[in-house]
Enzyme design. Structure first.
Site, PDB file in Angstrom:
ATOM      1  N   ALA A  73     -28.008 -31.329 -20.110  1.00 52.91           N
ATOM      2  CA  ALA A  73     -28.195 -32.680 -19.565  1.00 52.91           C
ATOM      3  C   ALA A  73     -26.915 -33.465 -19.836  1.00 52.91           C
ATOM      4  O   ALA A  73     -26.112 -33.100 -20.701  1.00 52.91           O
ATOM      5  CB  ALA A  73     -29.391 -33.354 -20.238  1.00 52.91           C
ATOM      6  N   GLY A 118     -30.063 -28.113 -21.232  1.00 54.29           N
ATOM      7  CA  GLY A 118     -30.737 -28.207 -19.933  1.00 54.29           C
ATOM      8  C   GLY A 118     -30.266 -27.128 -18.973  1.00 54.29           C
ATOM      9  O   GLY A 118     -30.991 -26.752 -18.052  1.00 54.29           O
ATOM     10  N   GLU A 121     -32.306 -24.272 -19.794  1.00 51.77           N
ATOM     11  CA  GLU A 121     -33.670 -24.597 -19.382  1.00 51.77           C
ATOM     12  C   GLU A 121     -33.875 -24.399 -17.887  1.00 51.77           C
ATOM     13  O   GLU A 121     -34.907 -23.885 -17.455  1.00 51.77           O
ATOM     14  CB  GLU A 121     -34.021 -26.015 -19.820  1.00 51.77           C
ATOM     15  CG  GLU A 121     -34.139 -26.117 -21.344  1.00 51.77           C
ATOM     16  CD  GLU A 121     -34.347 -27.519 -21.858  1.00 51.77           C
ATOM     17  OE1 GLU A 121     -33.538 -28.409 -21.535  1.00 51.77           O
ATOM     18  OE2 GLU A 121     -35.326 -27.732 -22.593  1.00 51.77           O
ATOM     19  N   GLU A 141     -28.945 -28.330 -28.829  1.00 50.40           N
ATOM     20  CA  GLU A 141     -29.279 -29.730 -29.042  1.00 50.40           C
ATOM     21  C   GLU A 141     -29.220 -30.129 -30.515  1.00 50.40           C
ATOM     22  O   GLU A 141     -28.891 -31.272 -30.854  1.00 50.40           O
ATOM     23  CB  GLU A 141     -30.660 -30.036 -28.462  1.00 50.40           C
ATOM     24  CG  GLU A 141     -30.703 -30.111 -26.928  1.00 50.40           C
ATOM     25  CD  GLU A 141     -30.844 -28.757 -26.250  1.00 50.40           C
ATOM     26  OE1 GLU A 141     -30.669 -27.726 -26.899  1.00 50.40           O
ATOM     27  OE2 GLU A 141     -31.126 -28.745 -25.031  1.00 50.40           O
TER      28      GLU A 141
HETATM   29  C1  LIG Z   1     -41.175 -39.880 -22.691  1.00 55.10           C
HETATM   30  C2  LIG Z   1     -40.041 -40.823 -22.850  1.00 55.10           C
HETATM   31  C3  LIG Z   1     -39.137 -40.489 -24.049  1.00 55.10           C
HETATM   32  C4  LIG Z   1     -37.997 -39.527 -23.628  1.00 55.10           C
HETATM   33  C5  LIG Z   1     -36.877 -39.495 -24.665  1.00 55.10           C
HETATM   34  C6  LIG Z   1     -35.774 -38.494 -24.287  1.00 55.10           C
HETATM   35  C7  LIG Z   1     -34.985 -38.965 -23.089  1.00 55.10           C
HETATM   36  C8  LIG Z   1     -33.911 -37.984 -22.618  1.00 55.10           C
HETATM   37  C9  LIG Z   1     -34.517 -36.742 -22.060  1.00 55.10           C
HETATM   38  C10 LIG Z   1     -33.458 -35.805 -21.512  1.00 55.10           C
HETATM   39  C11 LIG Z   1     -33.906 -34.368 -21.631  1.00 55.10           C
HETATM   40  C12 LIG Z   1     -32.717 -33.454 -21.805  1.00 55.10           C
HETATM   41  C13 LIG Z   1     -33.165 -32.140 -22.256  1.00 55.10           C
HETATM   42  C14 LIG Z   1     -32.036 -31.208 -22.628  1.00 55.10           C
HETATM   43  O1  LIG Z   1     -32.618 -30.139 -23.330  1.00 55.10           O
HETATM   44  C15 LIG Z   1     -31.022 -31.849 -23.555  1.00 55.10           C
HETATM   45  C16 LIG Z   1     -29.623 -31.362 -23.356  1.00 55.10           C
HETATM   46  O2  LIG Z   1     -29.285 -30.556 -22.533  1.00 55.10           O
HETATM   47  S1  LIG Z   1     -28.494 -32.117 -24.415  1.00 55.10           S
HETATM   48  C17 LIG Z   1     -26.951 -31.325 -24.023  1.00 55.10           C
HETATM   49  C18 LIG Z   1     -26.905 -29.891 -24.517  1.00 55.10           C
HETATM   50  N1  LIG Z   1     -25.583 -29.340 -24.272  1.00 55.10           N
HETATM   51  C19 LIG Z   1     -24.594 -29.400 -25.175  1.00 55.10           C
HETATM   52  O3  LIG Z   1     -24.774 -29.888 -26.273  1.00 55.10           O
HETATM   53  C20 LIG Z   1     -23.240 -28.833 -24.784  1.00 55.10           C
HETATM   54  C21 LIG Z   1     -22.177 -29.889 -24.960  1.00 55.10           C
HETATM   55  N2  LIG Z   1     -20.880 -29.399 -24.514  1.00 55.10           N
HETATM   56  C22 LIG Z   1     -20.122 -28.541 -25.287  1.00 55.10           C
HETATM   57  O4  LIG Z   1     -20.537 -28.049 -26.321  1.00 55.10           O
HETATM   58  C23 LIG Z   1     -18.773 -28.182 -24.726  1.00 55.10           C
HETATM   59  O5  LIG Z   1     -18.394 -29.192 -23.827  1.00 55.10           O
HETATM   60  C24 LIG Z   1     -18.758 -26.830 -23.988  1.00 55.10           C
HETATM   61  C25 LIG Z   1     -19.833 -26.785 -22.942  1.00 55.10           C
HETATM   62  C26 LIG Z   1     -18.933 -25.692 -25.004  1.00 55.10           C
HETATM   63  C27 LIG Z   1     -17.393 -26.684 -23.277  1.00 55.10           C
HETATM   64  O6  LIG Z   1     -16.350 -26.864 -24.230  1.00 55.10           O
HETATM   65  P1  LIG Z   1     -14.865 -27.032 -23.676  1.00 55.10           P
HETATM   66  O7  LIG Z   1     -14.584 -26.056 -22.620  1.00 55.10           O
HETATM   67  O8  LIG Z   1     -13.978 -27.119 -24.875  1.00 55.10           O
HETATM   68  O9  LIG Z   1     -14.864 -28.453 -22.942  1.00 55.10           O
HETATM   69  P2  LIG Z   1     -15.021 -29.908 -23.588  1.00 55.10           P
HETATM   70  O10 LIG Z   1     -15.972 -29.904 -24.724  1.00 55.10           O
HETATM   71  O11 LIG Z   1     -13.654 -30.483 -23.794  1.00 55.10           O
HETATM   72  O12 LIG Z   1     -15.734 -30.686 -22.393  1.00 55.10           O
HETATM   73  C28 LIG Z   1     -15.028 -30.924 -21.170  1.00 55.10           C
HETATM   74  C29 LIG Z   1     -15.551 -32.226 -20.648  1.00 55.10           C
HETATM   75  O13 LIG Z   1     -16.945 -32.002 -20.251  1.00 55.10           O
HETATM   76  C30 LIG Z   1     -17.735 -32.962 -20.931  1.00 55.10           C
HETATM   77  N3  LIG Z   1     -19.054 -32.384 -21.206  1.00 55.10           N
HETATM   78  C31 LIG Z   1     -19.316 -31.159 -21.698  1.00 55.10           C
HETATM   79  N4  LIG Z   1     -20.661 -30.986 -21.838  1.00 55.10           N
HETATM   80  C32 LIG Z   1     -21.235 -32.149 -21.385  1.00 55.10           C
HETATM   81  C33 LIG Z   1     -22.597 -32.596 -21.277  1.00 55.10           C
HETATM   82  N5  LIG Z   1     -23.655 -31.816 -21.586  1.00 55.10           N
HETATM   83  N6  LIG Z   1     -22.828 -33.852 -20.814  1.00 55.10           N
HETATM   84  C34 LIG Z   1     -21.766 -34.648 -20.447  1.00 55.10           C
HETATM   85  N7  LIG Z   1     -20.449 -34.277 -20.520  1.00 55.10           N
HETATM   86  C35 LIG Z   1     -20.210 -33.036 -21.003  1.00 55.10           C
HETATM   87  C36 LIG Z   1     -16.980 -33.292 -22.193  1.00 55.10           C
HETATM   88  O14 LIG Z   1     -17.427 -34.518 -22.703  1.00 55.10           O
HETATM   89  C37 LIG Z   1     -15.564 -33.333 -21.687  1.00 55.10           C
HETATM   90  O15 LIG Z   1     -15.369 -34.539 -21.009  1.00 55.10           O
HETATM   91  P3  LIG Z   1     -13.967 -35.339 -21.175  1.00 55.10           P
HETATM   92  O16 LIG Z   1     -13.785 -35.567 -22.653  1.00 55.10           O
HETATM   93  O17 LIG Z   1     -12.929 -34.416 -20.610  1.00 55.10           O
HETATM   94  O18 LIG Z   1     -14.151 -36.599 -20.388  1.00 55.10           O
END
Ligand SMILES: CCCCCCCCCCCCC[C@H](O)CC(=O)SCCNC(=O)CCNC(=O)[C@H](O)C(C)(C)COP(=O)(O)OP(=O)(O)OC[C@H]1O[C@@H](n2cnc3c(N)ncnc32)[C@H](O)[C@@H]1OP(=O)(O)O
Length: 268
Positions: A73, A118, A121, A141
């Site tokens: 997400a 996500g 998922e 997460e």
């Molecule tokens: C009933 C009412 C109450 C409800 C309450 C809850 C409300 C919300 C409900 C939402 C449900 C969501 C469910 C889901 O399970 C939750 C998630 O998915 S949370 C996210 C999980 N994913 C992660 O944690 C991965 C995060 N990313 C990383 O670890 C790394 O980016 C990577 C994927 C391993 C890649 O690494 P690299 O190649 O080194 O690249 P960078 O890290 O430099 O990233 C490049 C660039 O992309 C941006 N980015 C990466 N991942 C995300 C992301 N998931 N979301 C947004 N942006 C992302 C990163 O910030 C960089 O951006 P920049 O700095 O270049 O602008």
């Protein structure tokens, strides 16, 4: 072969069509293809069309490479928490993934990179996951103080068992594509994204060539088994077989085998 993995269409999510195969492509490489609420809402609109189109026999879900399938997400939205937004975010994801899971045609997740949160998922809502060697899988997460909120806790346990699913969620660690193949999360692994692209086309074409009613029946049987007693499952299977034997396609499939020729299914 479409350039379905190519980035830069300008749209964050697009649907491509090749014959009877529809492909949903998440195209936000700058955010590692994170699923924002607008992207999820657009996917709902696309699903409206796919569900109503009798010409579509397979759905593929993928992201634009080279690094990411879907990295979860959109954390930028999560950090802007408001109760209204949060409820909409949860709802849009749950309903979208359930629509994919219950789609009447087979669904393939072509995982060509990071498949996290996500992203895993949505891949687990698909019937079959295939991947390129560079793919990584996880529910990370825990690393950001969150929990899998779009059905991943249940689906991952169902697919790979509680022990390994719990370890992945509690450690927040990613697993490699080899590990995902070994634990059954992934059905088939390809050496490269190019090989995955070709393999996706081949598998989608194969599934599209089967009898649509049989495919639909098999998907329903797989999905409905949970909660039925063994006796009810046997009765359900017998009823489904009895129905299919009345169809033109079943007769065509059986006859084609005896006549040693490829079957030609019509969906009737
Ligand atoms: C009933 C009412 C109450 C409800 C309450 C809850 C409300 C919300 C409900 C939402 C449900 C969501 C469910 C889901 O399970 C939750 C998630 O998915 S949370 C996210 C999980 N994913 C992660 O944690 C991965 C995060 N990313 C990383 O670890 C790394 O980016 C990577 C994927 C391993 C890649 O690494 P690299 O190649 O080194 O690249 P960078 O890290 O430099 O990233 C490049 C660039 O992309 C941006 N980015 C990466 N991942 C995300 C992301 N998931 N979301 C947004 N942006 C992302 C990163 O910030 C960089 O951006 P920049 O700095 O270049 O602008």
């Amino acid at each position: 072969m479409s350039e379905r993995f190519a980035a830069g269409s300008g749209e964050d999510i697009r649907v491509e069509r090749e014959g009877s195969v529809a492909t949903l492509v998440v195209d936000r490489p700058a955010q590692r293809n994170a699923l924002s609420i607008p992207v999820c809402e657009r996917m709902h609109e696309i699903m409206d069309g796919i569900e109503r189109d009798p010409g579509i026999r397979v759905l593929v879900v993928t992201g634009t490479g080279p690094k990411s399938f879907v990295a979860g997400a959109d954390i930028n939205e999560l950090v802007a928490y408001t109760p209204a937004l949060a409820y909409r975010h949860i709802e849009v994801g749950h309903t979208l993934f359930t629509r994919i899971e219950n789609l009447h045609v087979p669904t393939i997740a072509a995982v060509n990179g990071y498949c996290l949160g996500g992203g895993l998922e949505i891949a687990m809502a698909c019937d079959i996951r295939i991947a390129s060697a560079n793919a990584k899988f996880g529910l990370p997460e825990m690393n950001i103080g969150m929990v899998p909120g779009w059905g991943g806790t249940e689906r991952l346990q169902r697919l790979i068992g509680q022990s390994r699913a719990a370890a992945m969620m509690l450690t927040g660690e990613m697993i490699t594509s080899d590990e995902a193949l070994a634990n059954g999360l992934v059905y088939r692994l390809f050496d490269s994204v190019d090989a995955l692209r070709a393999g996706t086309d081949e598998l989608a074409a194969k599934l599209a060539g089967f009898a649509p009613l049989t495919m639909r029946a098999t998907k329903e049987m797989i999905g409905m088994s949970a909660g039925l007693s063994p006796q009810q499952v046997l009765q359900r299977d017998a009823a489904m077989l009895a129905f299919l034997l009345t169809t033109t396609d079943a007769r065509e499939g059986l006859t084609a085998f005896l006549e040693k020729r490829p079957a030609r299914y019509t969906g009737e």
